[in-house]
Write a protein that holds these residues in place. Sequence first.
Motif, PDB file in Angstrom:
ATOM      1  N   THR A 196       0.831  -1.206   0.000  1.00  0.00           N
ATOM      2  CA  THR A 196       0.000   0.000   0.000  1.00  0.00           C
ATOM      3  C   THR A 196       0.863   1.252   0.000  1.00  0.00           C
ATOM      4  N   ALA A 197       1.906   1.254   0.814  1.00  0.00           N
ATOM      5  CA  ALA A 197       2.809   2.405   0.843  1.00  0.00           C
ATOM      6  C   ALA A 197       3.495   2.594  -0.503  1.00  0.00           C
ATOM      7  N   LEU A 198       3.917   1.504  -1.124  1.00  0.00           N
ATOM      8  CA  LEU A 198       4.607   1.603  -2.413  1.00  0.00           C
ATOM      9  C   LEU A 198       3.672   2.117  -3.501  1.00  0.00           C
ATOM     10  N   LEU A 199       2.442   1.606  -3.530  1.00  0.00           N
ATOM     11  CA  LEU A 199       1.477   2.083  -4.521  1.00  0.00           C
ATOM     12  C   LEU A 199       1.161   3.565  -4.312  1.00  0.00           C
ATOM     13  N   SER A 200       1.050   3.976  -3.059  1.00  0.00           N
ATOM     14  CA  SER A 200       0.803   5.388  -2.767  1.00  0.00           C
ATOM     15  C   SER A 200       1.961   6.252  -3.244  1.00  0.00           C
ATOM     16  N   CYS A 201       3.177   5.780  -3.010  1.00  0.00           N
ATOM     17  CA  CYS A 201       4.354   6.531  -3.449  1.00  0.00           C
ATOM     18  C   CYS A 201       4.439   6.606  -4.972  1.00  0.00           C
ATOM     19  N   MET A 202       4.006   5.560  -5.654  1.00  0.00           N
ATOM     20  CA  MET A 202       4.030   5.577  -7.116  1.00  0.00           C
ATOM     21  C   MET A 202       3.086   6.636  -7.668  1.00  0.00           C
ATOM     22  N   VAL A 203       1.960   6.845  -6.997  1.00  0.00           N
ATOM     23  CA  VAL A 203       1.063   7.931  -7.404  1.00  0.00           C
ATOM     24  C   VAL A 203       1.748   9.285  -7.201  1.00  0.00           C
ATOM     25  N   LEU A 204       2.426   9.440  -6.068  1.00  0.00           N
ATOM     26  CA  LEU A 204       3.124  10.695  -5.802  1.00  0.00           C
ATOM     27  C   LEU A 204       4.302  10.903  -6.755  1.00  0.00           C
ATOM     28  N   MET A 205       4.899   9.808  -7.223  1.00  0.00           N
ATOM     29  CA  MET A 205       6.014   9.927  -8.169  1.00  0.00           C
ATOM     30  C   MET A 205       5.595  10.639  -9.445  1.00  0.00           C
TER      31      MET A 205
END
Length: 219
Positions: free
Chosen positions: A92-101
């Motif tokens: 979940t954290a990684l997917l959230s960070c990918m959106v922010l990327m």
Amino acid sequence: MIALIRYTFATVLHTQRYLAPVLLFMGLLGVLTVNGGGPLPPAYASSAGALFVCSTWLTIALMSLDDPTQRAIVVVSSGGRSLKILLAAIGTALLSCMVLMVFGLVFPLWMGSYDVTAVDLLLGLEAQLTCALVGIAIGVLCSRLVFKRQGYALVAALALVMGALFPKGMPPVNRLFNLMATTSDSAKLLAPTGGMLAIAAVVLAVFTAVTQFVAARRE
């Protein structure tokens, strides 16, 4: 695993614990990259630094969503595999960070004046993913699973963040920033940045294993 990630997303959206780290990311990105110009690597180093801080805070928030009683219920519901709960939070954290990327790649181009190429975008993606993985790793290790007291967790997180940012030449974060600050050619940075990305992935794997070991002994 997909169901657990959806549960984690739903819980963090309901509790709104994502707001503070995301607002911090937006604020840092605006301060560090607005009205920029020239080569893109330094701008994307700033984006990566903002995501590093955000991902650490966001992961700690995600890992602390459930109190011990609720976590026990979730573990039982998932078949008694606490590792799945941990991996779902990381996912979940990684997917959230990918959106922010995506925002971290586009915002400097929108607010500044740059000649962008595909290589620049790939470099920016590598840099942000590297910092996101290290930030998630720190957030996992400094979560409630390892530190029962929030004060200790905060001190540990600050120490690890500072240790990753400031010791000169420390891979992967400080080394990455030094490379991107001193080299303007994105093509020359792809290989060393890829090496830093590999180190970041190893750091995340090690910190995840340590966290799971401590959590399993306590449970």
